[in-house]
Design an enzyme around this catalytic site. Structure first.
Site, PDB file in Angstrom:
ATOM      1  N   ASP A 134      -9.138   3.518   2.707  1.00 57.57           N
ATOM      2  CA  ASP A 134      -9.341   3.171   3.812  1.00 57.57           C
ATOM      3  C   ASP A 134      -9.655   3.908   5.538  1.00 57.57           C
ATOM      4  O   ASP A 134     -10.557   3.798   5.713  1.00 57.57           O
ATOM      5  CB  ASP A 134      -7.948   2.263   4.340  1.00 57.57           C
ATOM      6  CG  ASP A 134      -7.568   0.706   3.938  1.00 57.57           C
ATOM      7  OD1 ASP A 134      -8.847   0.312   3.360  1.00 57.57           O
ATOM      8  OD2 ASP A 134      -6.479   0.977   3.841  1.00 57.57           O
TER       9      ASP A 134
ATOM     10  N   LYS B 135       0.535  -0.887  -0.237  1.00 60.51           N
ATOM     11  CA  LYS B 135      -0.057  -0.236  -0.114  1.00 60.51           C
ATOM     12  C   LYS B 135       0.798   1.620  -0.510  1.00 60.51           C
ATOM     13  O   LYS B 135       0.555   2.381  -0.833  1.00 60.51           O
ATOM     14  CB  LYS B 135      -1.288   0.285   1.130  1.00 60.51           C
ATOM     15  CG  LYS B 135      -1.999  -0.835   1.520  1.00 60.51           C
ATOM     16  CD  LYS B 135      -3.430  -0.613   2.333  1.00 60.51           C
ATOM     17  CE  LYS B 135      -3.980  -1.782   2.659  1.00 60.51           C
ATOM     18  NZ  LYS B 135      -4.932  -1.398   3.400  1.00 60.51           N
TER      19      LYS B 135
END
Ligand code: ATR
Length: 265
Positions: free
Chosen positions: A104, A68
């Site tokens: 997220d 990520k």
């Protein structure tokens, strides 16, 4: 039905075989009637992921552990939220231009908002990795005060400096007086361990670990009378936001939740 025009989406990570994203997204794609399919790809590097997305002309992708952060360098464009968090979990491919997003943060905030007001609250965030960065960013955007707690104190300090908030060693987090506690560490995933022993009675405890559905931390929290939020909620809300970015349509979030719950034990 798979056709010659089927759009390809998928998740890149390592490991990735445990991911619930293909189940969640394919259910939502089928419900919406789109000609698209979502698969899981184990990859060796962030570069390999972006090369594959380009080579296969994929419509978009999710990026998961451990890429990520490193994927940022191979994006053509970065959405402001992804840049500020320093992590990308969603890519949109627009005619070969790859834009990195982070869903997220909004996924975590959406999960929290179902149970509590955030503005003006004091939240303790356990962990200092990519997930902690997204959650801390989201909380600060919503007007919460944040204290970061991590096993490796230097990482807590670095994150706290980035977001101008407080930090403490992980061991102190269980007794820190605050309203909300959020676990972003991997402790509890597939085990009955908790990252800390809860001593303070938090109003709300949110664990982003989603397997098992009820973690040891959430069990401790429930015994103390806290409202608990399972990791499945964030998993579904971040997936729903990715879906909106790829298809420009609202997915059936209830269906996504039901599919995730059915497969998370
Ligand atoms: P992610 O990007 O998913 O957040 P990460 O960057 O690997 O993943 O971060 C994992 C987090 O879980 C870190 O905060 C890590 O603490 P350290 O910085 O001290 O390594 C935390 N973590 C993992 N295993 C742990 C354990 N057994 N006890 C306490 N914290 C743990």
């Amino acid at each position: 039905m798979i056709t010659a025009n089927t759009r390809l989406l998928g998740v890149f990570g390592n490991p990735v075989s445990q991911s619930l994203s293909p189940l969640i997204h394919n259910a939502a794609i089928a419900r919406a009637g789109f000609d698209a399919v979502y698969l899981a790809f184990k990859t060796e590097s962030a570069n390999q992921a972006t090369e594959s997305i380009r080579a296969m002309g994929m419509a978009g992708a999710n990026i998961t552990i451990p890429f990520k952060v490193s994927i940022i360098n191979s994006m053509d464009k970065l959405h402001v939220t992804a840049r500020q968090i320093g992590a990308v979990n969603t890519i949109v491919n627009n005619k070969g231009i790859l834009t990195g997003y982070n869903t997220d943060a909004s996924g975590a905030i959406m999960a929290l908002k179902q149970r509590t007001k955030i503005k003006g609250k004091h939240a303790v965030v356990l962990g200092a990795g990519g997930a902690a960065r997204a959650v801390t960013y989201g909380l600060i955007q919503e007007g919460a005060m944040v204290t970061v707690a991590n096993r490796t104190v230097s990482r807590a300090k670095a994150l706290a400096r980035h977001f101008s908030c407080d930090f403490v060693p992980l061991a102190r987090a269980g007794s820190l007086a605050a309203d909300i506690l959020i676990n972003t560490t991997s402790v509890g995933m597939g085990t009955n361990k908790a990252p800390i022993k809860l001593r303070h009675r938090y109003d709300v405890v949110f664990d982003i670990v989603y397997k098992p559905k009820t973690t040891e931390l959430l069990r401790q929290a429930a015994r103390k009378g806290a409202a608990t939020i399972p990791g499945l909620d964030m998993l579904v809300y971040q997936a729903a936001e990715s879906f909106r970015l790829w298809f420009g349509k609202e997915p059936d979030v209830r269906l996504m939740k039901a599919v995730a719950a059915r497969h998370s034990q």
